[in-house]
Design a protein around this motif. Structure first.
Motif, mmCIF file in Angstrom:
data_model
loop_
_atom_site.group_PDB
_atom_site.id
_atom_site.type_symbol
_atom_site.label_atom_id
_atom_site.label_comp_id
_atom_site.label_asym_id
_atom_site.label_seq_id
_atom_site.Cartn_x
_atom_site.Cartn_y
_atom_site.Cartn_z
ATOM 1 N N TYR A 15 0.811 -1.214 0.000
ATOM 2 C CA TYR A 15 0.000 0.000 0.000
ATOM 3 C C TYR A 15 0.847 1.269 0.000
ATOM 4 O O TYR A 15 0.316 2.369 -0.144
ATOM 5 C CB TYR A 15 -0.913 0.012 1.226
ATOM 6 N N GLU A 16 2.159 1.124 0.149
ATOM 7 C CA GLU A 16 3.037 2.287 0.277
ATOM 8 C C GLU A 16 3.758 2.632 -1.023
ATOM 9 O O GLU A 16 4.424 3.668 -1.086
ATOM 10 C CB GLU A 16 4.058 2.039 1.384
ATOM 11 N N THR A 17 3.678 1.784 -2.028
ATOM 12 C CA THR A 17 4.381 2.041 -3.288
ATOM 13 C C THR A 17 3.406 2.011 -4.458
ATOM 14 O O THR A 17 2.333 1.392 -4.380
ATOM 15 C CB THR A 17 5.476 0.987 -3.534
ATOM 16 N N ARG A 18 3.799 2.658 -5.533
ATOM 17 C CA ARG A 18 2.968 2.689 -6.744
ATOM 18 C C ARG A 18 2.824 1.288 -7.331
ATOM 19 O O ARG A 18 1.714 0.862 -7.674
ATOM 20 C CB ARG A 18 3.600 3.633 -7.766
ATOM 21 N N ASP A 19 3.943 0.559 -7.441
ATOM 22 C CA ASP A 19 3.893 -0.797 -7.995
ATOM 23 C C ASP A 19 3.046 -1.724 -7.127
ATOM 24 O O ASP A 19 2.331 -2.591 -7.645
ATOM 25 C CB ASP A 19 5.310 -1.371 -8.118
ATOM 26 N N GLY A 20 3.133 -1.537 -5.812
ATOM 27 C CA GLY A 20 2.346 -2.373 -4.908
ATOM 28 C C GLY A 20 0.856 -2.139 -5.069
ATOM 29 O O GLY A 20 0.063 -3.083 -5.105
ATOM 30 N N LYS A 21 0.465 -0.872 -5.185
ATOM 31 C CA LYS A 21 -0.953 -0.550 -5.372
ATOM 32 C C LYS A 21 -1.477 -1.099 -6.707
ATOM 33 O O LYS A 21 -2.599 -1.602 -6.787
ATOM 34 C CB LYS A 21 -1.160 0.956 -5.304
ATOM 35 N N LEU A 22 -0.663 -0.996 -7.758
ATOM 36 C CA LEU A 22 -1.085 -1.524 -9.064
ATOM 37 C C LEU A 22 -1.192 -3.042 -9.018
ATOM 38 O O LEU A 22 -2.095 -3.629 -9.633
ATOM 39 C CB LEU A 22 -0.086 -1.089 -10.143
ATOM 40 N N ALA A 23 -0.271 -3.693 -8.298
ATOM 41 C CA ALA A 23 -0.331 -5.151 -8.162
ATOM 42 C C ALA A 23 -1.607 -5.573 -7.437
ATOM 43 O O ALA A 23 -2.271 -6.554 -7.820
ATOM 44 C CB ALA A 23 0.905 -5.657 -7.421
ATOM 45 N N LEU A 24 -1.959 -4.838 -6.386
ATOM 46 C CA LEU A 24 -3.197 -5.146 -5.658
ATOM 47 C C LEU A 24 -4.423 -4.899 -6.533
ATOM 48 O O LEU A 24 -5.415 -5.633 -6.453
ATOM 49 C CB LEU A 24 -3.280 -4.286 -4.393
ATOM 50 N N LEU A 25 -4.368 -3.868 -7.369
ATOM 51 C CA LEU A 25 -5.480 -3.588 -8.272
ATOM 52 C C LEU A 25 -5.686 -4.752 -9.244
ATOM 53 O O LEU A 25 -6.828 -5.124 -9.539
ATOM 54 C CB LEU A 25 -5.212 -2.288 -9.038
ATOM 55 N N GLU A 26 -4.608 -5.339 -9.728
ATOM 56 C CA GLU A 26 -4.726 -6.480 -10.635
ATOM 57 C C GLU A 26 -5.293 -7.699 -9.911
ATOM 58 O O GLU A 26 -6.124 -8.434 -10.458
ATOM 59 C CB GLU A 26 -3.366 -6.803 -11.247
ATOM 60 N N VAL A 27 -4.846 -7.924 -8.682
ATOM 61 C CA VAL A 27 -5.379 -9.046 -7.893
ATOM 62 C C VAL A 27 -6.882 -8.880 -7.686
ATOM 63 O O VAL A 27 -7.673 -9.807 -7.932
ATOM 64 C CB VAL A 27 -4.657 -9.133 -6.523
ATOM 65 N N ASN A 28 -7.291 -7.714 -7.220
ATOM 66 C CA ASN A 28 -8.711 -7.459 -6.972
ATOM 67 C C ASN A 28 -9.519 -7.463 -8.272
ATOM 68 O O ASN A 28 -10.675 -7.891 -8.294
ATOM 69 C CB ASN A 28 -8.886 -6.114 -6.259
ATOM 70 N N GLY A 29 -8.908 -6.979 -9.350
ATOM 71 C CA GLY A 29 -9.601 -6.964 -10.637
ATOM 72 C C GLY A 29 -9.933 -8.365 -11.122
ATOM 73 O O GLY A 29 -11.059 -8.630 -11.560
ATOM 74 N N PHE A 30 -8.967 -9.273 -11.055
ATOM 75 C CA PHE A 30 -9.223 -10.646 -11.488
ATOM 76 C C PHE A 30 -10.228 -11.349 -10.559
ATOM 77 O O PHE A 30 -11.067 -12.134 -11.019
ATOM 78 C CB PHE A 30 -7.921 -11.446 -11.529
ATOM 79 N N LEU A 31 -10.146 -11.069 -9.262
ATOM 80 C CA LEU A 31 -11.093 -11.672 -8.327
ATOM 81 C C LEU A 31 -12.510 -11.203 -8.634
ATOM 82 O O LEU A 31 -13.452 -12.009 -8.696
ATOM 83 C CB LEU A 31 -10.710 -11.302 -6.889
ATOM 84 N N ALA A 32 -12.686 -9.903 -8.838
ATOM 85 C CA ALA A 32 -14.010 -9.364 -9.169
ATOM 86 C C ALA A 32 -14.496 -9.907 -10.514
ATOM 87 O O ALA A 32 -15.681 -10.226 -10.673
ATOM 88 C CB ALA A 32 -13.952 -7.840 -9.202
ATOM 89 N N ALA A 33 -13.586 -10.027 -11.488
ATOM 90 C CA ALA A 33 -13.973 -10.558 -12.798
ATOM 91 C C ALA A 33 -14.426 -12.006 -12.701
ATOM 92 O O ALA A 33 -15.374 -12.419 -13.381
ATOM 93 C CB ALA A 33 -12.801 -10.423 -13.770
ATOM 94 N N ALA A 34 -13.765 -12.792 -11.853
ATOM 95 C CA ALA A 34 -14.165 -14.192 -11.668
ATOM 96 C C ALA A 34 -15.564 -14.287 -11.073
ATOM 97 O O ALA A 34 -16.383 -15.113 -11.494
ATOM 98 C CB ALA A 34 -13.147 -14.911 -10.778
ATOM 99 N N LEU A 35 -15.852 -13.428 -10.094
ATOM 100 C CA LEU A 35 -17.181 -13.430 -9.475
ATOM 101 C C LEU A 35 -18.244 -12.972 -10.473
ATOM 102 O O LEU A 35 -19.344 -13.536 -10.528
ATOM 103 C CB LEU A 35 -17.182 -12.526 -8.246
#
Length: 330
Positions: free
Chosen positions: A132-152
């Motif tokens: 949550y403290e870095t740009r790359d980390g936030k983008l990585a979390l966005l991809e994780v959440n994006g795929f999870l939401a897409a699966a649902l």
């Protein structure tokens, strides 16, 4: 009639086994490219091989493939449903499985970011809070959440709603590929956004179109669907080529690009991707000619199937390309 039917079934079974073996071989080859690719590509260039490059390349290859399947499927379903006189039946969706696989790959890549861009050796190495403290980390979390939401969403009664989380994944990947320290990063992200979107539509749409043709056989609508896809694919190819050339020129200035194609790992893998794309283009044109001139337009399926195979290798090479050192700007 019984004998003929039995022979037909035997022929179909053998054909199915051959296709299954071909797919298995293709998957193995696709996995070997990112796993074994870094060392040969870096050999003799003087560039350092970062730890875990092969694993990162494999995870990114899986992520790209998982993204292409649902995006292309939505595109192909749209083409099929707007085709006049088309049969209502459609192939079973692969989106939920693909999005779930993408979630796992994105989670793996997020763990790499949380470990300082290294492959973690134990759970203790992963700093989840640091994401949550870095740009790359936030983008990585966005991809994780994006795929999870897409699966649902894909498993729900309205699978079309997965468009939004998939779009978020594409945007996150485009931003990740161009850090803020890069020269005009938003321009690079825009090129990557268009490139990745068009590539996903093309690489993911064609397999679903071919599956639809097999389900509709021998309906004439199958040839019409393949022809409609081919027309759109030409536009996608033009956009992919333009954005790919633009991105390459941004990373490798025109005065040095020929030298870097052979002297740098990035250039070598990029050259391999260009060669594969030339093969894809040749197969696409072959299918187009068959659609227009053959007595049976559905014979265009043969080069189209081969096109899918080469596109899978292109995805694997693209995954490797993202994990290699950035080219030198002389």
């Amino acid at each position: 009639m019984t004998v003929t039917t039995s022979r037909d079934r035997t022929t179909r079974t053998r054909g199915g086994r051959r296709r299954a073996v071909a797919v298995l071989v293709l998957v193995v080859l696709g996995a070997l490219i990112p796993l074994l690719g870094p060392s040969p590509a870096l050999h003799g260039t003087g560039e350092a091989d970062a730890p875990g490059t092969g694993g990162i390349a494999l995870l990114r290859t899986v992520l790209f493939a998982a993204l292409a399947v649902p995006v292309g499927e939505l595109f192909a379903v749209r083409l099929a449903r707007t085709l006049p006189g088309a049969p209502p039946a459609l192939p079973r969706s692969w989106s939920t499985v693909a999005n779930s696989v993408g979630f796992v790959a994105a989670l793996g890549l997020a763990s790499v970011v949380a470990t300082g861009n290294l492959l973690p050796t134990s759970p203790a190495d992963i700093d989840v809070g640091g994401l949550y403290e870095t740009r790359d980390g936030k983008l990585a979390l966005l991809e994780v959440n994006g795929f999870l939401a897409a699966a649902l969403c894909s498993a729900s009664r309205r699978p079309v709603t997965q468009v939004l989380p998939l779009a978020a994944v594409v945007v996150a990947e485009a931003l990740r590929a161009h850090p803020t320290t890069e020269y005009s990063p938003l321009v690079g992200s825009g090129l990557t956004l268009v490139h990745l979107t068009c590539a996903s539509l093309w690489a993911g749409g064609l397999p679903h179109v071919l599956r639809t043709l097999r389900l509709w056989e021998p309906a004439e609508a199958g040839a019409a669907l393949l022809g409609r896809y081919a027309r759109v694919a030409l536009v996608l190819l033009a956009a992919i080529t333009a954005t790919g050339v633009g991105s390459s020129l941004r990373r490798m200035p025109s005065g040095t690009i020929l030298a870097q194609l052979t002297d740098t790992a990035y250039g070598r893998v990029l050259l391999a991707k260009v060669v594969l794309m030339a093969g894809v283009l040749a197969l696409a044109l072959w299918a187009r000619v068959r659609l227009a001139r053959a007595a049976d337009p559905l014979t265009a399926r043969s080069p189209a199937r081969a096109e899918v195979s080469v596109l899978a290798l292109v995805v694997a090479v693209s995954g490797l390309l993202t994990a290699l050192p950035a080219p030198i700007r002389w």
